[in-house]
Scaffold this motif. Structure first.
Motif, PDB file in Angstrom:
ATOM      1  N   LEU A 130      -7.865 -14.974  27.365  1.00 28.65           N
ATOM      2  CA  LEU A 130      -8.541 -13.845  26.743  1.00 28.65           C
ATOM      3  C   LEU A 130      -7.492 -12.948  26.111  1.00 28.65           C
ATOM      4  O   LEU A 130      -6.496 -12.584  26.755  1.00 28.65           O
ATOM      5  N   PHE A 131      -7.698 -12.613  24.834  1.00 28.30           N
ATOM      6  CA  PHE A 131      -6.745 -11.776  24.113  1.00 28.30           C
ATOM      7  C   PHE A 131      -7.453 -10.550  23.552  1.00 28.30           C
ATOM      8  O   PHE A 131      -8.577 -10.631  23.052  1.00 28.30           O
ATOM      9  N   GLU A 132      -6.767  -9.433  23.640  1.00 24.39           N
ATOM     10  CA  GLU A 132      -7.176  -8.233  22.904  1.00 24.39           C
ATOM     11  C   GLU A 132      -6.043  -7.887  21.948  1.00 24.39           C
ATOM     12  O   GLU A 132      -4.875  -7.837  22.357  1.00 24.39           O
ATOM     13  N   THR A 133      -6.378  -7.670  20.696  1.00 29.52           N
ATOM     14  CA  THR A 133      -5.379  -7.328  19.688  1.00 29.52           C
ATOM     15  C   THR A 133      -5.732  -5.982  19.068  1.00 29.52           C
ATOM     16  O   THR A 133      -6.856  -5.776  18.606  1.00 29.52           O
ATOM     17  N   ILE A 134      -4.774  -5.076  19.086  1.00 32.11           N
ATOM     18  CA  ILE A 134      -4.950  -3.750  18.502  1.00 32.11           C
ATOM     19  C   ILE A 134      -3.929  -3.594  17.381  1.00 32.11           C
ATOM     20  O   ILE A 134      -2.720  -3.771  17.608  1.00 32.11           O
ATOM     21  N   ASN A 135      -4.400  -3.309  16.176  1.00 34.47           N
ATOM     22  CA  ASN A 135      -3.435  -3.149  15.080  1.00 34.47           C
ATOM     23  C   ASN A 135      -3.825  -1.978  14.198  1.00 34.47           C
ATOM     24  O   ASN A 135      -4.970  -1.559  14.136  1.00 34.47           O
ATOM     25  N   LYS A 136      -2.844  -1.455  13.523  1.00 41.83           N
ATOM     26  CA  LYS A 136      -3.050  -0.387  12.551  1.00 41.83           C
ATOM     27  C   LYS A 136      -1.925  -0.455  11.529  1.00 41.83           C
ATOM     28  O   LYS A 136      -0.839  -0.987  11.798  1.00 41.83           O
ATOM     29  N   ALA A 137      -2.197   0.080  10.354  1.00 40.49           N
ATOM     30  CA  ALA A 137      -1.189   0.056   9.279  1.00 40.49           C
ATOM     31  C   ALA A 137      -1.442   1.235   8.349  1.00 40.49           C
ATOM     32  O   ALA A 137      -2.586   1.511   7.974  1.00 40.49           O
ATOM     33  N   ASP A 138      -0.371   1.925   8.008  1.00 41.40           N
ATOM     34  CA  ASP A 138      -0.409   2.982   6.998  1.00 41.40           C
ATOM     35  C   ASP A 138       0.396   2.494   5.798  1.00 41.40           C
ATOM     36  O   ASP A 138       1.555   2.103   5.932  1.00 41.40           O
ATOM     37  N   ASN A 139      -0.232   2.535   4.629  1.00 42.37           N
ATOM     38  CA  ASN A 139       0.408   2.031   3.420  1.00 42.37           C
ATOM     39  C   ASN A 139       0.307   3.071   2.315  1.00 42.37           C
ATOM     40  O   ASN A 139      -0.760   3.649   2.086  1.00 42.37           O
ATOM     41  N   THR A 140       1.404   3.293   1.622  1.00 42.15           N
ATOM     42  CA  THR A 140       1.417   4.205   0.479  1.00 42.15           C
ATOM     43  C   THR A 140       2.196   3.563  -0.657  1.00 42.15           C
ATOM     44  O   THR A 140       3.094   2.743  -0.430  1.00 42.15           O
ATOM     45  N   SER A 141       1.855   3.944  -1.890  1.00 38.53           N
ATOM     46  CA  SER A 141       2.590   3.441  -3.042  1.00 38.53           C
ATOM     47  C   SER A 141       2.514   4.440  -4.187  1.00 38.53           C
ATOM     48  O   SER A 141       1.519   5.157  -4.330  1.00 38.53           O
ATOM     49  N   ILE A 142       3.568   4.476  -4.974  1.00 35.11           N
ATOM     50  CA  ILE A 142       3.623   5.264  -6.203  1.00 35.11           C
ATOM     51  C   ILE A 142       4.110   4.327  -7.301  1.00 35.11           C
ATOM     52  O   ILE A 142       5.161   3.691  -7.175  1.00 35.11           O
ATOM     53  N   LYS A 143       3.309   4.229  -8.368  1.00 32.06           N
ATOM     54  CA  LYS A 143       3.644   3.330  -9.467  1.00 32.06           C
ATOM     55  C   LYS A 143       3.521   4.083 -10.782  1.00 32.06           C
ATOM     56  O   LYS A 143       2.604   4.889 -10.952  1.00 32.06           O
ATOM     57  N   GLN A 144       4.422   3.801 -11.694  1.00 28.69           N
ATOM     58  CA  GLN A 144       4.360   4.437 -13.004  1.00 28.69           C
ATOM     59  C   GLN A 144       5.011   3.530 -14.047  1.00 28.69           C
ATOM     60  O   GLN A 144       5.896   2.736 -13.728  1.00 28.69           O
ATOM     61  N   TYR A 145       4.532   3.657 -15.274  1.00 25.94           N
ATOM     62  CA  TYR A 145       5.157   2.928 -16.366  1.00 25.94           C
ATOM     63  C   TYR A 145       5.031   3.724 -17.650  1.00 25.94           C
ATOM     64  O   TYR A 145       4.159   4.596 -17.792  1.00 25.94           O
ATOM     65  N   ILE A 146       5.919   3.406 -18.583  1.00 25.24           N
ATOM     66  CA  ILE A 146       5.889   4.009 -19.908  1.00 25.24           C
ATOM     67  C   ILE A 146       5.984   2.897 -20.936  1.00 25.24           C
ATOM     68  O   ILE A 146       6.731   1.929 -20.755  1.00 25.24           O
ATOM     69  N   GLU A 147       5.157   2.996 -21.979  1.00 28.91           N
ATOM     70  CA  GLU A 147       5.140   2.012 -23.067  1.00 28.91           C
ATOM     71  C   GLU A 147       5.358   2.723 -24.395  1.00 28.91           C
ATOM     72  O   GLU A 147       4.835   3.822 -24.617  1.00 28.91           O
ATOM     73  N   TRP A 148       6.113   2.058 -25.267  1.00 25.88           N
ATOM     74  CA  TRP A 148       6.300   2.571 -26.624  1.00 25.88           C
ATOM     75  C   TRP A 148       6.156   1.414 -27.604  1.00 25.88           C
ATOM     76  O   TRP A 148       6.755   0.355 -27.427  1.00 25.88           O
ATOM     77  N   HIS A 149       5.315   1.606 -28.624  1.00 25.91           N
ATOM     78  CA  HIS A 149       5.111   0.596 -29.662  1.00 25.91           C
ATOM     79  C   HIS A 149       5.318   1.261 -31.018  1.00 25.91           C
ATOM     80  O   HIS A 149       4.826   2.366 -31.268  1.00 25.91           O
TER      81      HIS A 149
END
Length: 885
Positions: A419-438
């Motif tokens: 018999l198994f009990e599994t407890i998990n948690k995760a905090d995830n953050t991200s910051i993404k940015q880009y610049i385009e020139w045509h």
């Protein structure tokens, strides 16, 4: 059978009331005029307009009501209109139209007529909605399903003539990042005026001639009376049978004006309804420029995008807002915000057979999981056009999500029970940015500059609790009365990608593209495992081969040349890319790789006509593994799985080739889309597996053993009288070499699926569709295994008494192998009432009408054959009220 017989008798009666007229549209030199519009306008205003479009040979087909008088008008770019009056009960069955040139060179088709059902330009097809709708449609999805060549699946994915829509626009502006499901399931049907389908779409107008975009965009044009004020609907539903507490609340509100667009979508339910698909969520998660290949996201967002009907309990809350403001003629801003929260309870039972070299181990497992997930995304994009020949974009995205889970697992094998009990948690953050020139410098030279930057951080933790030792010999447990193992991880990814591309147009038939770029990625991975003993002491695994602390750096500098040339209808673009890779990993030892690789590619396209073309693509790719696969210490991944990376991994290399053929012929009512893909890895990263009972130890290695994949996918539809018949074959062959317990064998995993469907395509009939799919699956390695699947589905939509609509959906699934057969069937139904022009709609609907308890599924892998039973939501019967603003 009774329903099919009824439709057959109905069709015989209907055919006797219609007549078919065919012919050819040509010019005075007898040249066929492809895509000429033929419109039959009835003199009786109560009868619906009929139309046709000439194929590449100028042929057309019109189906008209016998007792109605029509004026048939033919229009074509640069030619004078021709008309023909057809009297009631006319015996005319064939007529050719010969159009005279106006002597003017027009750039696009202009049809001077009250109705324009379909207008076709080179890359744009426009549908006028009132020519296809009957007034019973509620949402955009129901309108799209009635447009010729357009299909919408259950996940909200839209295809046009077999090609997937990749960008959804409303009034020319991106709708929630361009995903399709939010649009098709929320925009009211009565708000639509026209639907534009734009192939080879590029949001930078002057880039379209050089970008070779494969995007297919769909732009929604709204009715004039839906602009400058709020429209949409709100709805609420509650259970009226049983006491499960099922509920549903949903709203979609929209405001569109020339300079300001606002959209809000909110949803709260516990009936397993997902608001957006994984494709939509991946678009939200992207945050990368389309000119650079997207990197894999750090977090798994599947929990937020799947319809959670395969659960025992579900609670979902979702809200999203999209805004677009034109600050000036040169500057606009588009933003969206997403919030999603879900709570689920899931139970899965598995009968597993682990295939060892000399015998098999059988496991019966019961897995119950409770999960709570929260997601927030904010995205802002600036669009700046200092001139008609220059364009700037800046995009910023912030994302955070939190996952918490608790699961109980019972595992029974030949000689053990745990018999198994599994407890998990995760905090995830991200910051993404880009610049385009045509910048379009002149008619011969255009340039593009793109820079991406992203930072992602994740901190998952897992605790395993069990009543006895597990993974004996794989993890260093100390004897105890109860076992607790805790794992903490920390992952950070930082990337900077840059690309500069120059387009040199010698003339309309010869282009040279030069690409210079650099992709930089740095990642840090930390893992720590320990046993928490009942006496309060800690058994740290760090001194026993566990615990990773690795810094991973990969830099890819590249130079590419692409030469595009056109010979008549044949367009080719060979290319070659030179890559300098530098890989460095630092852990308990430092390893680095510097390698220079050449990657050729080739694209070819032959256009027989606007409605028929064949294309071929080839590319040689190289790729390196992710940071976790280089971590050379042990990592606990599951109750029966330990993983160890390999610090000496090199790159994978594979050839990929694809051939696609597309043809549409409205004269014959045929839509054909066929695709063949071949992939072969010559350098392969594959896991080596050691099995001890159900316990597994896995480590990746690089080999020169080939892996070969063939895939053939097709779709053929044919309209016959009032029906559309469709055939969808899908074949896959996968062959590779796998090592299990030091024995290396060739593995074959193949499957073949054949699908057939038929549906009505006549506005005066109820919408009726029936389909059948037969699947064959084979696995061959140490052992042989195979199973077959049968899927039958049917759905019908019947409007009656002007204000009522009845819907019924049925699906039956059968899974059979040599020693067992499993099946389940699902049915949903609804009855709605809404008076014409009334904003109030009342609906009673039932999901899982037969109260099916479980779904079953068979699967196999390199060493595991599994029969899975998933418990699902019980029958629910609800009363739903909606009010249209």
């Amino acid at each position: 059978m009774r329903i099919i017989l009824l439709f057959f008798l109905f069709s015989v009666y209907s055919f006797s009331q219609t007549t078919t007229i065919t012919g050819i549209v040509s010019d005075t030199l007898n040249k066929p005029l492809e895509n000429a519009n033929i419109i039959a306008n009835p003199f009786d205003t109560k009868v619906q307009l009929k139309f046709a479009i000439a194929d590449n040979k100028g042929r057309y087909r019109l189906e008209l009501e016998k007792e109605v008088k029509y004026k048939v008008t033919v229009s074509y770019i640069g030619y004078k209109e021709e008309s023909l009056v057809i009297e009631p009960n006319s015996s005319l069955t064939s007529h050719n139209f010969v159009l005279k040139s106006t002597g003017q060179q027009l750039k696009e088709i202009v049809i001077k007529h009250e109705y324009k059902p379909v207008v076709i330009k080179k890359d744009t097809m426009t549908f006028t909605i009132k020519s296809f709708a009957n007034g019973n449609e509620r949402k955009m999805k129901e309108i799209l399903e009635k447009l010729p060549g357009v299909e919408v699946d259950k996940k909200g994915t839209v295809t046009v003539q077999g090609k997937k829509v990749t960008k959804m626009l409303v009034e020319g502006k991106s709708f929630f990042g361009g995903g399709s499901k939010l649009a098709v399931e929320n925009i009211p049907a009565d708000a639509l005026d026209k639907i534009e389908v734009i192939d080879h779409f590029n949001e930078v107008g002057f880039m379209k001639k050089v970008s070779d975009s494969e995007d297919l965009a769909m732009n929604v044009k709204l009715k004039a009376d839906k602009k400058n004020f709020i429209f949409g609907d709100v709805e609420a539903g509650a259970e009226i049978a049983n006491d499960n507490g099922f509920y549903l609340a949903h709203t979609g509100l929209f405001y569109y004006s020339p300079k300001t667009n606002l959209s809000f979508i909110g949803d709260s339910n516990n009936i397993g309804k997902s608001t957006f698909t994984f494709d939509d969520l991946m678009r939200f998660d992207g945050g990368f420029s389309s000119f650079l290949s997207g990197r894999k996201p750090l977090t798994n967002l599947m929990l937020f995008s799947t319809d959670n009907t395969d659960v025992l309990e579900n609670k979902s809350n979702f809200s999203a807002i999209n805004s677009s403001f034109e600050l000036s003629k040169k500057l606009s801003i588009n933003s969206y915000g997403i919030f999603s929260k879900g709570i689920t309870k899931k139970i899965i039972e598995n009968n597993n057979q682990y295939i060892l070299n000399d015998n098999s181990i059988f496991e019966i497992s019961n897995h119950q999981r409770n999960n709570r997930s929260t997601l927030g995304i904010i995205n802002t994009k600036l669009d700046y056009s200092p001139s008609k020949n220059e364009k700037w974009f800046y995009n910023f995205q912030w994302q955070a999500n939190n996952n918490k889970g608790n699961s109980q697992l019972s595992s029974i094998t030949n000689n053990n029970s745990s018999l198994f009990e599994t407890i998990n948690k995760a905090d995830n953050t991200s910051i993404k940015q880009y610049i385009e020139w045509h910048k379009s410098i002149n008619n011969s030279h255009t340039t593009t500059l793109v820079v991406n930057n992203s930072f992602e951080k994740s901190t998952p933790s897992t605790q395993w609790n069990t009543n006895q030792q597990f993974l004996a010999g794989f993890i260093p447990l100390e004897n105890d009365s109860f076992y607790k193992v805790l794992q903490n991880k920390k992952v950070e990814n930082h990337t900077v990608d840059a690309l500069f591309k120059h387009y040199w147009l010698f003339n309309n038939f010869n282009h040279l593209y030069t690409v210079l770029g650099n992709n930089f990625g740095k990642a840090k991975l930390r893992t720590h495992e320990e046993q928490l003993l009942t006496d309060g002491t800690i058994n740290d695994f760090s001194n026993k081969g566990f615990g990773n602390a690795i810094t991973y750096l990969l830099n890819d500098s590249y130079l590419g040349l692409e030469y595009k040339f056109k010979i008549g209808k044949w367009t080719n673009k060979p290319g070659i890319y030179f890559h300098q890779y530098h890989l460095k990993t630092e852990q308990n030892e430092t390893n680095s790789i510097d390698t220079f690789l050449i990657q050729p590619q080739f694209n070819s396209d032959y256009e027989f006509s606007q409605a028929e073309n064949v294309s071929f693509n080839y590319k040689l790719n190289n790729s390196f593994a992710e940071v976790s696969q280089y971590a050379n210490q042990y990592t606990l991944q599951n109750y029966n799985l330990v993983f160890k990376g390999n610090a000496l991994l090199k790159n994978e290399q594979f050839h990929n080739a694809g051939l696609r053929y597309v043809k549409s012929n409205m004269y014959r009512g045929i839509m054909l889309n066929a695709f063949v893909n071949y992939s072969k890895k010559t350098k392969t990263i594959r896991n080596q597996v050691q099995l001890a009972g159900i316990n597994q130890f896995i480590t990746p290695v690089v080999t020169n053993n080939p892996e070969t994949t063939w895939r053939i996918v097709g779709s053929l539809s044919k309209k016959i009288y009032r029906f559309t018949l469709k055939f969808t074959p899908n074949f896959n062959w996968f062959e590779y070499i796998q090592t299990v317990n030091n024995i290396t064998e060739t593995v074959e995993r193949n499957n073949q699926n054949l699908g057939f469907s038929a549906k009505t395509s006549y506005k005066k009939w109820p919408d009726f569709e029936v389909g059948y799919k037969k699947g064959f699956n084979q696995f061959k390695s140490q052992t042989h295994s195979s199973f077959q699947t049968d899927e039958f589905n049917a759905q019908v939509v019947i409007p009656f008494q002007k204000s009522f609509v009845f819907k019924f959906e049925y699906e039956k699934f059968k899974n059979s192998s040599s020693n067992q057969k499993n099946y389940f069937d699902l049915a949903n139904t609804s009855l709605s009432y809404q008076k014409k022009n009334s904003p109030l709609r009342i609906e009673i609907f039932a999901n899982n009408l037969f109260n099916t308890k479980i779904k079953v599924n068979n699967s196999f892998s390199d060493y595991l054959i599994s029969n899975q039973r998933t418990f699902i939501l019980p029958r629910l019967i609800m009363l739903n009220l909606s009010y249209k603003l």
